[in-house]
Design a protein around this motif. Structure first.
Motif, PDB file in Angstrom:
ATOM      1  N   THR A 155       1.090  -1.551   0.072  1.00  0.00           N
ATOM      2  CA  THR A 155       0.332   0.151  -0.125  1.00  0.00           C
ATOM      3  C   THR A 155       1.023   1.435  -0.262  1.00  0.00           C
ATOM      4  OG1 THR A 155       0.172  -0.077   2.171  1.00  0.00           O
ATOM      5  CG2 THR A 155      -1.916  -1.254   1.292  1.00  0.00           C
ATOM      6  N   LEU A 157      -0.352   9.661  -0.316  1.00  0.00           N
ATOM      7  CA  LEU A 157      -2.345   9.237  -0.914  1.00  0.00           C
ATOM      8  C   LEU A 157      -2.576  11.215  -1.396  1.00  0.00           C
ATOM      9  CD1 LEU A 157      -3.180   6.710   1.902  1.00  0.00           C
ATOM     10  CD2 LEU A 157      -3.023   6.914  -0.656  1.00  0.00           C
ATOM     11  N   PRO A 158      -3.278  11.386  -1.912  1.00  0.00           N
ATOM     12  CA  PRO A 158      -3.718  12.588  -2.039  1.00  0.00           C
ATOM     13  C   PRO A 158      -4.283  13.390  -0.490  1.00  0.00           C
ATOM     14  CG  PRO A 158      -5.571  10.466  -3.073  1.00  0.00           C
ATOM     15  CD  PRO A 158      -4.551   9.903  -1.964  1.00  0.00           C
ATOM     16  N   ARG A 211       2.536  13.950  -2.491  1.00  0.00           N
ATOM     17  CA  ARG A 211       1.810  14.066  -3.437  1.00  0.00           C
ATOM     18  C   ARG A 211       2.313  14.183  -4.826  1.00  0.00           C
ATOM     19  NH1 ARG A 211      -2.019   9.698  -4.607  1.00  0.00           N
ATOM     20  NH2 ARG A 211      -3.379  10.881  -6.142  1.00  0.00           N
ATOM     21  N   CYS A 236      -2.578   3.360 -12.207  1.00  0.00           N
ATOM     22  CA  CYS A 236      -2.641   4.631 -11.685  1.00  0.00           C
ATOM     23  C   CYS A 236      -4.078   4.944 -10.750  1.00  0.00           C
ATOM     24  CB  CYS A 236      -2.540   5.356 -12.970  1.00  0.00           C
ATOM     25  SG  CYS A 236      -1.555   5.886 -13.462  1.00  0.00           S
ATOM     26  N   LEU A 237      -5.215   4.868 -11.134  1.00  0.00           N
ATOM     27  CA  LEU A 237      -6.542   5.210 -10.513  1.00  0.00           C
ATOM     28  C   LEU A 237      -6.585   3.607  -9.078  1.00  0.00           C
ATOM     29  CD1 LEU A 237      -7.011   6.662 -12.486  1.00  0.00           C
ATOM     30  CD2 LEU A 237      -9.004   5.942 -12.940  1.00  0.00           C
ATOM     31  N   THR A 238      -6.043   2.855  -9.355  1.00  0.00           N
ATOM     32  CA  THR A 238      -5.970   1.777  -8.487  1.00  0.00           C
ATOM     33  C   THR A 238      -5.242   1.567  -7.528  1.00  0.00           C
ATOM     34  OG1 THR A 238      -7.860  -0.145  -9.725  1.00  0.00           O
ATOM     35  CG2 THR A 238      -7.149  -0.804  -7.647  1.00  0.00           C
ATOM     36  N   TYR A 239      -3.951   1.729  -7.269  1.00  0.00           N
ATOM     37  CA  TYR A 239      -3.141   1.412  -6.897  1.00  0.00           C
ATOM     38  C   TYR A 239      -2.581   2.740  -5.973  1.00  0.00           C
ATOM     39  CZ  TYR A 239      -3.926  -3.439  -7.883  1.00  0.00           C
ATOM     40  OH  TYR A 239      -4.103  -4.978  -8.034  1.00  0.00           O
ATOM     41  N   LYS A 243      -3.855   5.495  -6.117  1.00  0.00           N
ATOM     42  CA  LYS A 243      -5.265   6.822  -5.392  1.00  0.00           C
ATOM     43  C   LYS A 243      -5.431   8.078  -6.536  1.00  0.00           C
ATOM     44  CE  LYS A 243      -5.866   3.654  -2.880  1.00  0.00           C
ATOM     45  NZ  LYS A 243      -6.458   1.938  -3.601  1.00  0.00           N
ATOM     46  N   THR A 252      -6.634  11.150  -9.675  1.00  0.00           N
ATOM     47  CA  THR A 252      -7.968  10.933  -9.887  1.00  0.00           C
ATOM     48  C   THR A 252      -7.967  10.744 -11.137  1.00  0.00           C
ATOM     49  OG1 THR A 252      -8.070  13.594  -9.997  1.00  0.00           O
ATOM     50  CG2 THR A 252      -9.058  12.563  -7.726  1.00  0.00           C
TER      51      THR A 252
END
Length: 71
Positions: A6, A12-13, A18, A43-46, A48, A50
């Motif tokens: 993770t 993370l956002p 970031r 990119c979207l799943t791991y 996070k 947008t």
């Protein structure tokens, strides 16, 4: 079975690093190896990201970004 990795909270956002991650995504998108739909899903799943962040990175990877166009 191994536990999936993770992202650290700083990537993370809203995290302090970031933008660093978003800058590296441009290089990732340029590298051959995977199809664009696999990179998009990653990119979207791991990461996070947008949809907007992904499209901005893709734009920078394909034509140098809006800065090159505006100058």
């Amino acid at each position: 079975m191994t536990k999936p990795k993770t992202l650290k909270a700083e990537y993370l956002p809203g995290g302090s690093k970031r933008q660093e991650l978003l800058d590296h995504v441009v290089d990732y998108l340029l590298k051959p190896g995977q199809t664009q739909n696999i990179k998009h899903e990653f990119c979207l799943t791991y990461l996070k990201m947008t949809e907007t962040e992904y499209l901005e990175a893709l734009n920078k990877a394909t034509n140098g970004g809006i800065e090159a166009w505006a100058n």
